[in-house]
Enzyme design. Structure first.
Site: not given
Length: 156
Positions: A74, A111, A67, A72, A61, A63-64, A114
């Site tokens: 996957e 999620c 958002y 993710c 994953n 992140e930023n 994904c």
């Protein structure tokens, strides 16, 4: 009124009950969590895809602060596999996560986005993809991503 019951088979296996190849895949997903970029959630996720030719590709994953601009593990993994090996089906996908202390590997589930990408990967190659949700003491295993999203958005 019509009622539809949806049932899935979810196998709960100890890591030692997985094949040697699946144990290697699970370990690759766990190792990938160490390369995760999760400065906001501190929830590191790694995924590993086993391709039909035996190659294992991994992703994490990312992140930023803006958002939802992150992605993710996957999807990172499957998009990489599909772009680098476009003609090689994905046989299995292992997903692992660690958060906080990292002492235990919590069982997590993908999620919705994904799950949809996992279904598209199955559709792309015309075959199911075994999914391993990897925890410390056990792995939840389904034979197809369809089991994780039985009522999916689909073009056919």
């Amino acid at each position: 009124m019509k009622e539809i019951d949806i049932h899935i088979t979810l196998k709960v296996l100890a890591p030692t009950e997985l094949s040697a190849e699946e144990q290697q895949l699970m370990e690759a997903a766990r190792e990938a969590t160490r390369r995760s970029y999760a400065p906001y959630s501190h929830f590191n996720v790694g995924a590993a895809a086993l391709l039909e030719n035996g190659i294992i590709v991994t992703g994490t994953n990312q992140e930023n602060v803006a958002y939802p601009s992150g992605i993710c593990a996957e999807r990172t993994t499957l998009f990489y596999a599909n772009s680098q090996y476009p003609d090689v089906p994905v046989v299995a996908l292992a997903i692992a996560a660690c958060g906080g202390t990292g002492a235990k590997w919590p069982l997590i589930s993908p999620c919705g986005a994904c799950r949809q990408v996992m279904l598209e990967t199955e559709k792309r190659y015309g075959r199911p993809m075994r999914v391993l949700l990897c925890g410390t003491d056990e792995a939840y295993v389904v034979e197809s991503a369809r089991d994780l999203l039985p009522v999916a958005f689909d073009s056919y």
